[in-house]
Design an enzyme around this catalytic site. Sequence first.
Site, PDB file in Angstrom:
ATOM      1  N   GLU A 129       5.472   4.100  -7.688  1.00  0.00           N
ATOM      2  CA  GLU A 129       6.471   4.064  -6.308  1.00  0.00           C
ATOM      3  C   GLU A 129       7.801   4.178  -6.860  1.00  0.00           C
ATOM      4  O   GLU A 129       8.792   4.692  -6.119  1.00  0.00           O
ATOM      5  CB  GLU A 129       6.155   2.774  -5.432  1.00  0.00           C
ATOM      6  CG  GLU A 129       4.393   2.976  -4.976  1.00  0.00           C
ATOM      7  CD  GLU A 129       3.612   2.265  -5.822  1.00  0.00           C
ATOM      8  OE1 GLU A 129       3.711   2.474  -7.100  1.00  0.00           O
ATOM      9  OE2 GLU A 129       2.780   1.936  -5.213  1.00  0.00           O
ATOM     10  N   CYS A 189       5.848  -3.269  -5.701  1.00  0.00           N
ATOM     11  CA  CYS A 189       6.208  -1.838  -5.013  1.00  0.00           C
ATOM     12  C   CYS A 189       6.356  -2.176  -3.622  1.00  0.00           C
ATOM     13  O   CYS A 189       7.186  -1.332  -3.319  1.00  0.00           O
ATOM     14  CB  CYS A 189       5.161  -0.774  -5.555  1.00  0.00           C
ATOM     15  SG  CYS A 189       5.199  -0.472  -7.304  1.00  0.00           S
TER      16      CYS A 189
HETATM   17  C1  AOF Z   1       1.315   0.157  -7.853  1.00  0.00           C
HETATM   18  N1  AOF Z   1       1.704   1.357  -8.695  1.00  0.00           N
HETATM   19  O1  AOF Z   1       1.843   2.876 -10.176  1.00  0.00           O
HETATM   20  C2  AOF Z   1       0.463   0.913 -10.418  1.00  0.00           C
HETATM   21  C3  AOF Z   1      -0.124  -0.459  -9.904  1.00  0.00           C
HETATM   22  O2  AOF Z   1       1.368  -5.902 -14.926  1.00  0.00           O
HETATM   23  P1  AOF Z   1       2.138  -5.140 -13.782  1.00  0.00           P
HETATM   24  O3  AOF Z   1       2.987  -6.150 -13.150  1.00  0.00           O
HETATM   25  O4  AOF Z   1       2.497  -3.775 -14.238  1.00  0.00           O
HETATM   26  O5  AOF Z   1       1.053  -4.882 -12.608  1.00  0.00           O
HETATM   27  C4  AOF Z   1      -0.303  -4.324 -13.001  1.00  0.00           C
HETATM   28  C5  AOF Z   1      -0.893  -4.403 -11.659  1.00  0.00           C
HETATM   29  O6  AOF Z   1      -0.381  -3.333 -10.779  1.00  0.00           O
HETATM   30  C6  AOF Z   1      -2.479  -3.627 -11.996  1.00  0.00           C
HETATM   31  O7  AOF Z   1      -3.340  -4.566 -12.098  1.00  0.00           O
HETATM   32  C7  AOF Z   1      -2.400  -3.026 -10.360  1.00  0.00           C
HETATM   33  O8  AOF Z   1      -3.046  -4.032  -9.518  1.00  0.00           O
HETATM   34  C8  AOF Z   1      -1.431  -2.649 -10.066  1.00  0.00           C
HETATM   35  N2  AOF Z   1      -1.067  -1.183 -10.426  1.00  0.00           N
HETATM   36  N3  AOF Z   1       0.355  -0.777  -8.640  1.00  0.00           N
HETATM   37  O9  AOF Z   1       1.644  -0.235  -6.852  1.00  0.00           O
HETATM   38  C9  AOF Z   1       1.263   1.847  -9.741  1.00  0.00           C
HETATM   39  N4  AOF Z   1      -0.088   1.175 -11.861  1.00  0.00           N
HETATM   40 ZN    ZN Z   2       3.457  -1.854  -8.273  1.00  0.00          ZN
END
Ligand code: AOF
Ligand code: ZN
Length: 367
Positions: free
Chosen positions: A55, A87
């Site tokens: 995002e 996000c």
């Molecule tokens: C989103 N958009 O593109 C992805 C998401 O360790 P962090 O802070 O990067 O968080 C990882 C978590 O974020 C992962 O377990 C899943 O819940 C979410 N992934 N979320 O809004 C994204 N890759």
């Molecule tokens: Zn995110």
Amino acid sequence: MNAATDRRFLSLALSLGRRGQGTTWPNPAVGCVIVQHSRIVGRGWTAPGGRPHAEPQALAQAGQAARGATAYVSLEPCSHHGQTPPCTDALIAAGVARVVAPLEDMDPRVSGEGFARLRAAGIEVTTGLLSDEAGRDHAGFFLRTEQGRPFVTLKLASSFDGRIATATGDSQWITGPEARRHVHAMRARHDAVMVGAGTARADDPGLTVRGLGIAHQPVRVVVSRRIDLPLMGQLARTAKETPVWICHGTDADPTLRDTWTGLGARLIPCEVMGGQLDPLSVLKGLGEAGLTRVFCEGGGALAASLLQADLVDELLGMTAGVAIGAEGLPSLGALGLSRLAEAPRFRLRESRMLGGDVLHHWERAGG
Ligand code: AOF
Ligand code: ZN
């Protein structure tokens, strides 16, 4: 916005998300499209390594055009303060009017909270569209979150009669170049390629992605209870450049463990059950190490043990129009079945010609 338009843009977000498959683990590969007055003003997908998320990248591209726009995201936007800010906050701050996402993120830190925060900020949220497709795309991430193990695709390329080599071990070129190319593309979309020790010894495989112009390489996993692997083989020679992980028995020789660690491999100790490595312990070890999608390329013994333990989520078959006969090496080891009702069964998802071979793609029935 009508449902057909929503479907079209969300479908695009899903395909953008799939571009990240194999590179974002342990995070899910998410895609995002920002649409203003039916025009795409921003696109993004989860970056290699799992961050930045989709995002903020799409929002950065959209800039001011995100105000009043619709964001199509292939998964519920995150709401937690992890390694990056939530996000949801980025979407709210950018002034997005509407968010369309197929389903909730199963990560307990998010799990409905993302949608709730968006709604609380006055953003219209539409969910449920293309949820089957999104469920498939994120199946690995969800399985690891819920059960601690990665999604397993089992690939078997064989003759018309299910053999992978002649009795003398001649196994080159059963399927054609298009099938081999497809295997490389599938490797690239998984976090890891996995084989048993027998295959590693017999074929000395490189297990890398070649010929597709892709720099990223999946992890190479070898399952070997006794770490009984050639020390001069391709895997040993290249373990420092491209990751090699060895799932071995807790009873493996400590000297061999040290040798392979010295060669650059990562060693994952797994439980031994009834004289062989427990396949669930192997997958849990890989899940703990972060893998969400594993592409198993045999051999027959490893494939059989995964099937017996009901740990295969998808079958990818490639069948060549060549007959090898009963003395050839079967693609699957013994399953010890007496009744057909006990045989693992899969539902056909797709079948098509692939060069001169047939590709058939099955998913677990009732799964
Ligand atoms: C989103 N958009 O593109 C992805 C998401 O360790 P962090 O802070 O990067 O968080 C990882 C978590 O974020 C992962 O377990 C899943 O819940 C979410 N992934 N979320 O809004 C994204 N890759
Ligand atoms: Zn995110």
